[in-house]
Motif scaffolding. Structure first.
Motif, short mmCIF file in Angstrom:
data_model
loop_
_atom_site.label_atom_id
_atom_site.label_comp_id
_atom_site.label_asym_id
_atom_site.label_seq_id
_atom_site.Cartn_x
_atom_site.Cartn_y
_atom_site.Cartn_z
N LEU A 137 12.16 -19.58 -49.37
CA LEU A 137 12.20 -20.64 -50.54
C LEU A 137 12.60 -21.88 -50.22
N VAL A 138 13.90 -21.78 -49.36
CA VAL A 138 14.40 -23.37 -48.93
C VAL A 138 13.34 -24.29 -48.53
N THR A 164 13.16 -28.42 -39.43
CA THR A 164 14.05 -27.88 -40.30
C THR A 164 13.04 -26.79 -41.02
N LEU A 165 11.83 -27.14 -41.07
CA LEU A 165 10.93 -26.14 -41.89
C LEU A 165 10.60 -25.03 -40.78
N SER A 197 17.78 -33.91 -49.13
CA SER A 197 16.75 -32.87 -49.06
C SER A 197 17.07 -31.40 -48.91
N LEU A 198 18.28 -31.28 -48.01
CA LEU A 198 18.96 -29.82 -47.85
C LEU A 198 19.64 -29.73 -48.88
N PRO A 202 18.64 -47.00 -53.72
CA PRO A 202 18.59 -47.07 -52.39
C PRO A 202 18.58 -45.65 -51.65
N MET A 203 18.86 -44.70 -52.53
CA MET A 203 18.89 -43.30 -51.96
C MET A 203 17.70 -42.85 -51.58
N THR A 204 17.55 -41.83 -50.63
CA THR A 204 16.12 -41.70 -50.12
C THR A 204 16.27 -39.97 -49.54
N SER A 205 15.27 -39.60 -49.50
CA SER A 205 14.85 -38.35 -48.91
C SER A 205 14.01 -38.40 -47.76
#
Length: 377
Positions: free
Chosen positions: A304-305, A357-358, A179-180, A325-328
Motif C-alpha cells: 500500500l505504501v 523506493t517502489l 512522499s515517504l 516551494p515545498m515539493t515531492s
C-alpha cells in the motif's frame, strides 16, 4: 535407593515461535534484505541529508538556472570573465585590466566617467551568485579609477539546478521526506481504519456485516479524483489534505481483506472457547481476531505504501498536490517531464529515487508474503 535420573536429565529446549521462523525466512531472501537496505538508505538521506547540504531547497540562484549535473564546481573558468564584464558594465565601469589570481580571487583595474561609489560597486558584484566579498581599493584620479578585488564563489550542484535556479539534490531529498511521510501516514490511517472496520464487520456478521459492507460498496463507487478535487475546493492544496484524501479512501481494500480473514478466524476453536468463557466481543477482537490478521496486514501495508506514493505523485503531476516551494517526487517528475528536451537531469534523478523506493517496497512485500505463508511453516 535414590533415583538419580533427575540429576542426569537434560534441560528442555525452548521452542521456536512462528515469528522466529518468519524472520529467518525473510533474512534468507536476498532481494528482500537488499531492498530493506536500499529503503533505509533512501529514508536516512531524505531525513538527514538536507541538514548537511550547503543549499536550501528553496534558495534561488538566478545565475545558475538549468545548469547540468556535475561533480565539478561552478562557475567554470570560461564563465568568470564574461560574468565579471557584464556586472562591470551594469555598474557603469570600464575594465582596463583583468586577471584571475591563484588564491581564487579576481582582480581588475576599472575606471568610470563619474566618481566610483564604493558601496554601489560592491553591491553589484556581491548581488551576483558568482562573486562574493568584493573590495574596492586604490581609488585614484579623483575617485574615477580603482582596483576591484572579488572572490569567486564556487558552488557544487551534483544533481544540477531547476528552471528557477534551485539545487535539485536538496529538493530531491526534501521531496523524499514529503512522499515517504505521505505514504507512511496515509498507510497507517488506512490500515488502522480498515483493520478495525473489517474485523468488526466480519466478527459481528448478520445485518451489521451487511450494512457495513454496503457502506464500503458505496464509497467504492465514488470517483477518487472527484473526491480529491472536492477537498481541494473546500480546503485548498496542502500537505494535510493529501494525507486525509489518500488515507480516507485506501482503507476500503484493507477492510475487505481483514473481513475475509475474520470470517475464517472466528470459527476457530480458541475463539469459540473465549466466547464460552464469557469474554466480550471487544476483548475477542482485541486479543484473538486482530492479532491473527497481522500477517496479511503487514504484507498489504508494504504494497500500500508504494500505491499511496504513486497516487500522491499522480495528484501532484495534475497540480493537486503539495504547494511550492515545498515539493515531492511527483512534483519534480512533473517539472522534469516539461523540461525533458533541454534538461533531462530534472527528470532522471527524482525518477531514480521514486522507482528505487517502489521496487524496494514491492520486493519487501514479496519477501514478507513468502515468510508469512502458512504453507511454509
Amino acid at each position: 535407593m535414590s533415583d538419580t535420573s533427575l540429576d542426569t536429565a537434560t534441560p528442555a529446549k525452548l521452542g521456536r515461535s512462528l515469528w522466529d521462523d518468519a524472520r529467518d525466512r525473510l533474512l534468507a531472501n536476498k532481494a528482500a534484505v537488499t531492498s530493506i537496505i536500499v529503503l533505509a538508505v533512501i529514508a536516512v538521506l531524505s531525513i538527514f541529508g538536507p541538514m548537511f547540504l550547503p543549499h536550501q531547497y528553496d534558495t534561488v540562484y538566478r545565475d545558475y538556472t538549468k545548469v547540468p549535473a556535475s561533480l565539478e564546481a561552478y562557475p567554470r573558468q570560461d564563465q568568470v570573465e564574461p560574468a565579471f564584464n557584464k556586472i562591470a558594465k551594469r555598474a557603469r565601469l570600464s575594465i582596463e585590466s583583468y586577471k584571475m589570481r591563484e588564491d581564487g580571487f579576481v582582480e581588475a583595474q576599472v575606471t568610470s566617467k563619474r566618481k566610483i561609489k564604493e558601496r554601489n560597486a560592491k553591491r553589484h558584484f556581491d548581488r551576483s551568485d558568482l562573486f562574493a566579498d568584493t573590495m574596492v581599493q586604490g581609488l585614484t584620479d579623483g575617485g574615477k579609477s580603482a582596483t576591484i578585488v572579488s572572490r569567486i564563489n564556487y558552488m557544487h550542484f551534483y544533481f544540477g539546478t531547476d528552471a528557477n535556479g534551485r539545487d535539485l539534490l536538496s529538493r530531491t531529498l526534501i521531496a523524499g521526506r514529503v512522499s515517504l511521510t505521505i505514504g507512511l501516514l496515509a498507510t497507517i490511517v488506512a490500515i488502522s481504519i480498515g483493520v478495525i472496520y473489517g474485523a468488526t464487520s466480519g466478527y459481528l456478521g448478520g445485518r451489521v456485516d451487511l450494512v457495513m459492507m454496503r457502506v464500503v460498496d458505496i464509497l467504492y463507487s465514488l470517483p477518487f479524483i472527484f473526491f480529491v478535487i472536492m477537498l481541494v475546493v473546500f480546503f485548498g492544496r496542502n500537505f494535510v489534505l493529501m494525507f486525509i484524501a489518500v488515507g480516507a479512501v485506501e482503507w476500503l481494500d484493507m477492510a475487505r481483506i481483514v473481513r475475509g480473514q475474520t470470517l475464517s478466524i472466528k470459527r476457530q476453536e480458541y475463539v469459540q472457547a473465549a466466547e464460552a468463557m464469557g469474554i466480550t466481543d471487544r476483548g475477542i477482537l482485541k486479543r484473538h481476531i486482530i492479532p491473527n490478521t497481522l500477517g496479511p496486514v503487514v504484507v498489504y501495508m508494504t504494497l500500500l505504501v508504494p500505491k499511496v506514493i504513486l497516487l500522491e505523485s499522480f495528484l501532484s503531476f495534475l497540480g493537486l498536490g503539495v504547494q511550492e516551494p515545498m515539493t515531492s517526487w511527483g512534483v519534480l517528475i512533473s517539472e522534469g517531464a516539461r523540461n525533458l528536451e533541454g534538461a533531462s537531469w530534472l527528470l532522471i534523478f527524482p525518477s531514480i529515487f521514486l522507482t528505487s523506493t517502489l521496487f524496494a517496497l514491492n520486493f519487501i512485500g514479496d519477501g514478507l508474503r513468502d515468510a508469512l505463508d502458512p504453507k511454509d511453516r
